[in-house]
Design an enzyme around this catalytic site. Structure first.
Site, short mmCIF file in Angstrom:
data_model
loop_
_atom_site.label_atom_id
_atom_site.label_comp_id
_atom_site.label_asym_id
_atom_site.label_seq_id
_atom_site.Cartn_x
_atom_site.Cartn_y
_atom_site.Cartn_z
N GLU A 97 0.85 -1.20 0.00
CA GLU A 97 0.00 0.00 0.00
C GLU A 97 0.88 1.24 0.00
O GLU A 97 2.00 1.23 0.52
CB GLU A 97 -0.92 -0.05 1.23
CG GLU A 97 -1.75 1.17 1.49
CD GLU A 97 -2.80 1.48 0.43
OE1 GLU A 97 -2.47 1.45 -0.77
OE2 GLU A 97 -3.94 1.80 0.80
N ASP A 98 0.37 2.30 -0.59
CA ASP A 98 1.16 3.54 -0.63
C ASP A 98 1.18 4.25 0.72
O ASP A 98 2.23 4.64 1.20
CB ASP A 98 0.65 4.48 -1.74
CG ASP A 98 -0.85 4.74 -1.66
OD1 ASP A 98 -1.53 4.13 -0.82
OD2 ASP A 98 -1.35 5.57 -2.45
N ASP A 101 -3.37 5.91 6.38
CA ASP A 101 -3.77 7.21 6.92
C ASP A 101 -4.78 6.98 8.04
O ASP A 101 -4.40 6.61 9.15
CB ASP A 101 -4.33 8.02 5.73
CG ASP A 101 -4.62 9.47 6.06
OD1 ASP A 101 -4.04 10.00 7.00
OD2 ASP A 101 -5.45 10.08 5.36
N PHE A 150 -0.51 16.63 3.72
CA PHE A 150 -0.95 15.95 2.51
C PHE A 150 0.21 15.85 1.54
O PHE A 150 0.80 16.85 1.14
CB PHE A 150 -2.14 16.65 1.86
CG PHE A 150 -2.81 15.77 0.85
CD1 PHE A 150 -3.68 14.77 1.26
CD2 PHE A 150 -2.52 15.89 -0.50
CE1 PHE A 150 -4.26 13.90 0.34
CE2 PHE A 150 -3.10 15.03 -1.43
CZ PHE A 150 -3.97 14.05 -1.01
N ARG A 163 1.18 11.96 -9.65
CA ARG A 163 1.61 10.56 -9.41
C ARG A 163 2.98 10.28 -10.00
O ARG A 163 3.70 9.41 -9.55
CB ARG A 163 0.61 9.58 -10.05
CG ARG A 163 -0.77 9.58 -9.42
CD ARG A 163 -1.55 8.36 -9.92
NE ARG A 163 -2.98 8.47 -9.69
CZ ARG A 163 -3.60 8.13 -8.56
NH1 ARG A 163 -2.90 7.67 -7.54
NH2 ARG A 163 -4.90 8.26 -8.44
#
Ligand code: XMP
Ligand code: MG
Length: 178
Positions: A97-98, A101, A150, A163
């Protein structure tokens, strides 16, 4: 594109060094287990691609496309856009997973995968933002712990942009609140 970035948080070199050490860690446990690397699209496509190329032992790769409704800097309700048409039962699954959060995305995905009875299930996240966690969920392997800001780049987007940056950077606030 670059002028929307407040600062670089992780350079491409730092990320690639960390991925090499994660691959070494995975090798100790999975070298003879033919693990299934589960890439959570879209954000994890670059991380998963770089990670699997550091693994010098057999593995397979599958994809889940998760997406949340709502504003792009807020985790909204989750939808899974594709069927899980690959066999999970009996496999050693590693979720790539990136970013972890609030934990809502991963909680949902891990529940779905667990229900398919894998031989084992581990969560490997490139980034962890522990300050925002809502669900009780811990990654087994964390690339980097990051502050509550963010971030974009290296697969992560804001409104589908950024991206393709080689680094992870903090997005300027006026880009999404202006
Ligand atoms: P949850 O809250 O479910 O969120 O753990 C995980 C998903 O939310 C997105 N996300 C971000 N995307 N920069 C991004 O580009 C961020 O800082 C960020 N924080 C959360 C991401 O899609 C992730 O899979
Ligand atoms: Mg994601």
């Amino acid at each position: 594109m670059l002028r929307d970035i407040e600062r670089v948080l992780l350079t491409g070199e730092q990320i690639s060094e960390r991925i090499k050490s994660i691959a070494e860690e995975l090798k100790k446990e999975y070298e003879h287990k033919n693990p299934l690397i589960l890439c959570i699209l879209k954000g994890s496509f670059i991380f998963a691609a770089d990670l699997v190329r550091e693994l010098d032992f057999p593995c397979t790769v599958e994809f889940i496309c998760a997406s949340s409704y709502g504003k792009s800097t807020v985790s909204g309700d989750l939808i899974i856009k594709n069927d899980i048409d690959f066999k999970v039962a009996g496999r050693h699954v590693i979720i790539a997973e990136d970013i972890l959060d609030t934990g809502r995305t991963l909680k949902h995905i891990m529940d779905i995968i667990s229900a398919e009875k894998p031989a084992s299930l581990k969560l490997c996240t490139l980034l962890d933002k522990p300050e925002r966690r809502e669900q009780e969920i811990k990654a087994d392997i964390i690339g980097f712990e990051i502050p509550n800001e963010f971030v974009v780049g290296y697969g992560l987007d804001y409104a589908e942009k950024y991206r393709n940056l080689r680094f992870v950077g903090v997005l300027k606030k006026d880009v999404y609140s202006g």
